[in-house]
Design an enzyme around this catalytic site. Structure first.
Site, PDB file in Angstrom:
ATOM      1  N   ALA A 153       8.912 -11.050 -10.967  1.00 28.36           N
ATOM      2  CA  ALA A 153       9.993 -11.785 -10.306  1.00 28.36           C
ATOM      3  C   ALA A 153       9.582 -12.077  -8.866  1.00 28.36           C
ATOM      4  CB  ALA A 153      11.263 -10.937 -10.321  1.00 28.36           C
ATOM      5  N   GLY A 196       7.900  -8.574 -14.145  1.00 28.33           N
ATOM      6  CA  GLY A 196       8.367  -9.640 -15.019  1.00 28.33           C
ATOM      7  C   GLY A 196       7.209 -10.372 -15.705  1.00 28.33           C
ATOM      8  N   GLU A 233       6.461  -8.275 -18.583  1.00 29.99           N
ATOM      9  CA  GLU A 233       7.583  -8.414 -19.524  1.00 29.99           C
ATOM     10  C   GLU A 233       7.524  -9.756 -20.256  1.00 29.99           C
ATOM     11  OE1 GLU A 233      10.328  -7.367 -16.214  1.00 29.99           O
ATOM     12  OE2 GLU A 233      11.336  -6.169 -17.753  1.00 29.99           O
TER      13      GLU A 233
HETATM   14  N1  3HC Z   1       7.234 -12.016  -5.271  1.00 34.19           N
HETATM   15  C1  3HC Z   1       7.101 -12.695  -4.114  1.00 34.19           C
HETATM   16  N2  3HC Z   1       5.967 -12.686  -3.370  1.00 34.19           N
HETATM   17  C2  3HC Z   1       4.933 -11.963  -3.833  1.00 34.19           C
HETATM   18  C3  3HC Z   1       5.008 -11.230  -5.031  1.00 34.19           C
HETATM   19  C4  3HC Z   1       6.216 -11.287  -5.784  1.00 34.19           C
HETATM   20  N3  3HC Z   1       6.363 -10.643  -6.937  1.00 34.19           N
HETATM   21  N4  3HC Z   1       3.831 -10.603  -5.208  1.00 34.19           N
HETATM   22  C5  3HC Z   1       3.047 -10.945  -4.175  1.00 34.19           C
HETATM   23  N5  3HC Z   1       3.707 -11.770  -3.338  1.00 34.19           N
HETATM   24  C6  3HC Z   1       3.198 -12.390  -2.108  1.00 34.19           C
HETATM   25  C7  3HC Z   1       2.865 -11.375  -1.036  1.00 34.19           C
HETATM   26  O1  3HC Z   1       3.956 -11.084  -0.248  1.00 34.19           O
HETATM   27  C8  3HC Z   1       1.772 -12.083  -0.271  1.00 34.19           C
HETATM   28  O2  3HC Z   1       2.389 -13.008   0.573  1.00 34.19           O
HETATM   29  P1  3HC Z   1       1.716 -13.394   1.984  1.00 34.19           P
HETATM   30  O3  3HC Z   1       0.362 -13.929   1.671  1.00 34.19           O
HETATM   31  O4  3HC Z   1       2.666 -14.368   2.586  1.00 34.19           O
HETATM   32  O5  3HC Z   1       1.643 -12.091   2.751  1.00 34.19           O
HETATM   33  C9  3HC Z   1       1.042 -12.884  -1.340  1.00 34.19           C
HETATM   34  O6  3HC Z   1       1.949 -12.978  -2.441  1.00 34.19           O
HETATM   35  C10 3HC Z   1      -0.224 -12.206  -1.838  1.00 34.19           C
HETATM   36  O7  3HC Z   1       0.074 -10.854  -2.176  1.00 34.19           O
HETATM   37  P2  3HC Z   1      -0.934  -9.681  -1.813  1.00 34.19           P
HETATM   38  O8  3HC Z   1      -1.340  -9.799  -0.378  1.00 34.19           O
HETATM   39  O9  3HC Z   1      -0.284  -8.424  -2.260  1.00 34.19           O
HETATM   40  O10 3HC Z   1      -2.168 -10.082  -2.716  1.00 34.19           O
HETATM   41  P3  3HC Z   1      -3.141  -9.166  -3.562  1.00 34.19           P
HETATM   42  O11 3HC Z   1      -4.105 -10.094  -4.198  1.00 34.19           O
HETATM   43  O12 3HC Z   1      -3.632  -8.033  -2.727  1.00 34.19           O
HETATM   44  O13 3HC Z   1      -2.232  -8.520  -4.709  1.00 34.19           O
HETATM   45  C11 3HC Z   1      -0.631  -8.484  -6.484  1.00 34.19           C
HETATM   46  C12 3HC Z   1      -1.660  -9.324  -5.708  1.00 34.19           C
HETATM   47  C13 3HC Z   1      -1.339  -7.362  -7.235  1.00 34.19           C
HETATM   48  C14 3HC Z   1       0.060  -9.403  -7.439  1.00 34.19           C
HETATM   49  C15 3HC Z   1       0.369  -7.857  -5.473  1.00 34.19           C
HETATM   50  O14 3HC Z   1       0.853  -8.885  -4.639  1.00 34.19           O
HETATM   51  C16 3HC Z   1       1.556  -7.180  -6.090  1.00 34.19           C
HETATM   52  O15 3HC Z   1       1.463  -6.033  -6.467  1.00 34.19           O
HETATM   53  N6  3HC Z   1       2.690  -7.889  -6.150  1.00 34.19           N
HETATM   54  C17 3HC Z   1       3.948  -7.320  -6.587  1.00 34.19           C
HETATM   55  C18 3HC Z   1       4.013  -7.144  -8.075  1.00 34.19           C
HETATM   56  C19 3HC Z   1       5.351  -6.565  -8.453  1.00 34.19           C
HETATM   57  O16 3HC Z   1       5.815  -5.584  -7.924  1.00 34.19           O
HETATM   58  N7  3HC Z   1       6.005  -7.201  -9.426  1.00 34.19           N
HETATM   59  C20 3HC Z   1       7.290  -6.797  -9.870  1.00 34.19           C
HETATM   60  C21 3HC Z   1       8.328  -7.639  -9.223  1.00 34.19           C
HETATM   61  S1  3HC Z   1       9.973  -7.127  -9.611  1.00 34.19           S
HETATM   62  C22 3HC Z   1      10.242  -7.736 -11.155  1.00 34.19           C
HETATM   63  O17 3HC Z   1       9.407  -8.332 -11.734  1.00 34.19           O
HETATM   64  C23 3HC Z   1      11.628  -7.478 -11.700  1.00 34.19           C
HETATM   65  C24 3HC Z   1      11.698  -7.805 -13.149  1.00 34.19           C
HETATM   66  O18 3HC Z   1      11.547  -6.641 -13.900  1.00 34.19           O
HETATM   67  C25 3HC Z   1      13.012  -8.421 -13.487  1.00 34.19           C
END
Ligand code: 3HC
Length: 687
Positions: A63, A102, A105
């Protein structure tokens, strides 16, 4: 379809490509694009199977975290997923990079999953104070069983493609670089073989495999209570998996939603989502040109092979960067290198690295007793005794041997970096790189920008922090920089309240209850009172304890008495010492403070110091302060750090309490002008 989703057909296979940099998160544009493209292929009878693939560095990262807290917009993720599940033709997820949250998922909703071997899958929602809220808690247990599903969702850890294949999370691996071809070939086989389009929701085999599941949930609860004390999300995850096991799928989904919404709307999750972005902000410095040419750091020098120097060295070795490690004596050098080897060998014993990697890292060290050996390095980090005359001497000698353009860094934790830089003829190349102990483990790196530090030196240091796996926070020059400075009032107030009549164990209980790993007095006993004592112009409890031979856990007694298992009990002798010191210093006694009063008394001054750090421009932004406290001092993450916490408590309440404390205890509690201004204008530090 829209700008982020493109569709094409290869024979009977419909291909949807999503391209939404940086990480293909499920923001509104992605949801709309995917939903529209799926519906179009659904209606197209010439399409017999659908492949969904992502462009760029990764599969869907979940998400869009920045959308939480905003009004929901259709199509919601659930709507998109329902469209896929009911497509009536096989949908295949083609995975590269990371399929997270997500994104994972989504893959579970698809009928089949193919991936490249380097791909990883995971449900890291727990780290955001959430649970997998798009069916993950119901579908994952149906594939891998409730026990492993709990482990994956409670830890948030990622599973590599090979393990995922074994677990049935992935159906087939295709060669690196040939994902689309592999996925289309897979789709054609599915069509040709007329494979049944099974849905994960319809499976129960893994759920029914173990008859008595109560022990699985009991074990998960026991583990979560220890590993994530105070966090709400683990319990909700466990409840959701219980629902997966006991309820029909659709009812389980309803339960998941309730549990998800409870978390999504909690202050904890807001704090953890804030923190996700806060960590990524730290490396961004306003005014620093994005295209600035960086200095090349191919070789590093470290001066001092003690605990700090050794830990600092390991960061570079682990990143494959050679280090010349310098000490004054052969004995100190041998001891330092021996410790580094032992640390690596311990990691190898725990299976974290291979023995080959141990040798590879060790081979990158060049031991030295001569500063002239640092003439070929691109960056030197000094990690010697914290004394200004010693540091100035080292920096002036370094300046004479270091090559032009080399960065000269100090690991000082409180000395004036500008004065250190003044000992060289290149103050623009001098910077502070303040690591936290143990430096090979702690993720925080305070980058101290001196008044003459050049932009490219700062930019190079920020980049380097990422390379060695650190989270950078930029600090201006002041006593203690951000983390040590802001936490000083907590120590001072804890020490003050015991002299006013609140016993140390109550203070520790309050701080522990707030979410810190340990209370301050238990921590001092662990570290050793002799290590942290400093001479004061008045009689102190700590000095009296030391005079009584109570040096902390290592001597069996400190603020507490310890038994042979190092179990602590409050000490009557310590109570007497405290009473004596208080009487001699004429400190008025009051009844013990309540938990709430203790938190206000010891942590509101931290917030106040944070406000001063901000108004002085020492920190660029409030979130940097929060990152420094969470990573440097183990401030409980679920509160978001002191500044986010202050906002959630309410700034007017904090100002009023600080004023009350100032009226009793003196002007050190007077609220900082910035804090007052924000409180009076309805503003916030982090909003
Ligand atoms: N939503 C919005 N922005 C996100 C994002 C997300 N899920 N994941 C990453 N970003 C953004 C970061 O803030 C960053 O922005 P910036 O360049 O402006 O600072 C950019 O994307 C790049 O992210 P990273 O610097 O972290 O890049 P990496 O290559 O080091 O890592 C990644 C990539 C492994 C995908 C890491 O970003 C990450 O772990 N992201 C979060 C994943 C996550 O937690 N997903 C679950 C979301 S909650 C969900 O899905 C709810 C559902 O169950 C309903």
């Amino acid at each position: 379809m829209n700008a982020v989703a493109t569709s094409e057909k290869q024979g009977e296979v419909g291909i949807i490509t999503i391209d939404s940099p940086p990480v293909n998160a499920f923001g509104i544009a992605v949801r709309e694009g995917l939903h529209g493209a799926i519906n179009a292929f659904k209606a197209d009878d010439t399409v017999k199977a659908i492949v969904v693939i992502c462009a760029g560095r990764t599969f869907f990262a979940g998400a869009d975290i920045s959308e939480f807290g905003k009004p929901p917009q259709e199509p919601l993720l659930g709507t998109v997923f329902a469209g896929i599940e009911d497509a009536g033709k096989p949908v295949i997820a083609a995975i590269h990079g990371t399929a997270l949250g997500g994104g994972c998922e989504f893959a579970l909703v698809c009928n089949f999953r193919v991936s490249v071997p380097s791909a990883k899958l995971g449900l890291p929602e727990v780290k955001l104070g959430l649970l997998p809220g798009a069916g993950g808690t119901q579908r994952l247990p149906r594939i891998v069983g409730p026990e492993l599903a709990l482990d994956l969702m409670l830890s948030g850890r990622q599973v590599g493609a090979n393990e995922a294949l074994k677990l049935g999370l992935v159906d087939e691996l295709v060669p690196e670089g040939a994902l689309l071809e592999g996925a289309v070939a897979f789709a054609n086989r599915v069509i040709a073989e007329g494979r049944p389009v099974t849905k994960v929701r319809d499976r129960r085999d893994q759920l029914d495999a173990v008859a008595d599941k109560a022990p699985i949930f009991a074990a998960a609860r026991a583990k979560a209570a220890k590993a994530s004390r105070g966090y709400m999300a683990p319990e909700n995850i466990i409840k959701a998996v219980e629902a997966a096991v006991t309820l029909p799928f659709d009812e389980g989904m309803v339960r998941e939603r309730e549990l998800f919404v409870e978390l999504r709307d909690s202050t904890q999750s807001a704090a953890q989502r804030y923190y996700f972005f806060a960590e990524r902000q730290g490396g961004k410095v306003p005014g620093l040109p994005a295209d600035i040419a960086l200095r090349n750091i191919a070789k590093v020098g470290v001066i001092g092979a003690g605990t700090m120097g050794g830990g600092i060295t390991m960061n570079f070795l682990s990143a494959g960067i050679p280090v010349t490690l310098m000490e004054m004596t052969q004995e100190a050098l041998d001891r330092g290198i021996g410790t580094i080897r032992r640390n690596y060998e311990n990691s190898a014993k725990r299976g974290r690295i291979t023995t080959d990697e141990v040798e590879r890292c060790m081979a990158l060290i060049t031991p030295s007793l001569d500063m002239a050996d640092l003439s070929d390095v691109d960056l030197v980090i000094e990690a010697v005794f914290e004394r200004m005359d010693v540091k100035k001497d080292i920096f002036s000698r370094l300046d004479a041997v270091a090559k032009p353009g080399a960065i000269l860094a100090s690991n000082t934790s409180f000395l004036d970096l500008n004065e250190i830089a003044g000992a060289t003829a290149r103050p623009e190349s001098v910077i502070g790189l303040h690591f936290f102990s143990p430096a090979n483990v702690m993720r925080l790196l305070e980058i101290v920008r001196g008044e003459k530090t050049a932009d490219d030196v700062l930019a190079t240091s920020l980049k380097l922090a990422g390379k060695i796996g650190k989270v950078p926070v930029v600090s201006g020059v002041c006593d203690g920089f951000i983390a040590n400075r802001i936490m000083t009032p907590r120590r001072e107030q804890c020490e003050a309240v015991i002299l006013e009549g609140t016993p140390p164990e109550l203070v520790d209980k309050a701080i522990y209850g707030f979410g810190f790993g340990m209370g301050p007095f238990a921590t001092m006993d662990l570290v050793g009172l002799d290590v942290i004592n400093r001479s004061e112009p008045y009689r102190t409890v700590k000095q009296d304890l030391l005079d009584a031979g109570r040096r902390g856990q290592k001597s069996g007694a400190g603020y507490y008495d310890y038994d042979e298992n190092r179990k602590a009990t409050p000490s009557p002798l310590v109570a007497n010492i405290i009473a004596d010191v208080a009487a001699e210093r004429g400190i008025p006694q009051s009844p013990p403070l309540s938990q709430d009063d203790l938190i206000a008394r010891t942590l509101y001054p931290v917030v106040n110091e944070g406000a001063r750090i901000l108004e002085e421009g020492i920190a660029i932004r409030a979130s940097d302060i929060d990152v420094a406290c969470i990573l440097g001092y183990n401030w409980p993450l679920y509160t978001g750090g002191p500044m986010f916490w202050a906002d959630s408590v309410g700034l007017p309440k904090i100002v009023a309490e600080l004023r009350r404390l100032a009226s009793i205890h003196g002007p050190q509690f007077e609220p900082a002008p910035l804090l007052v201004k924000l409180a009076e204008s309805g503003g916030s530090f982090t909003g």
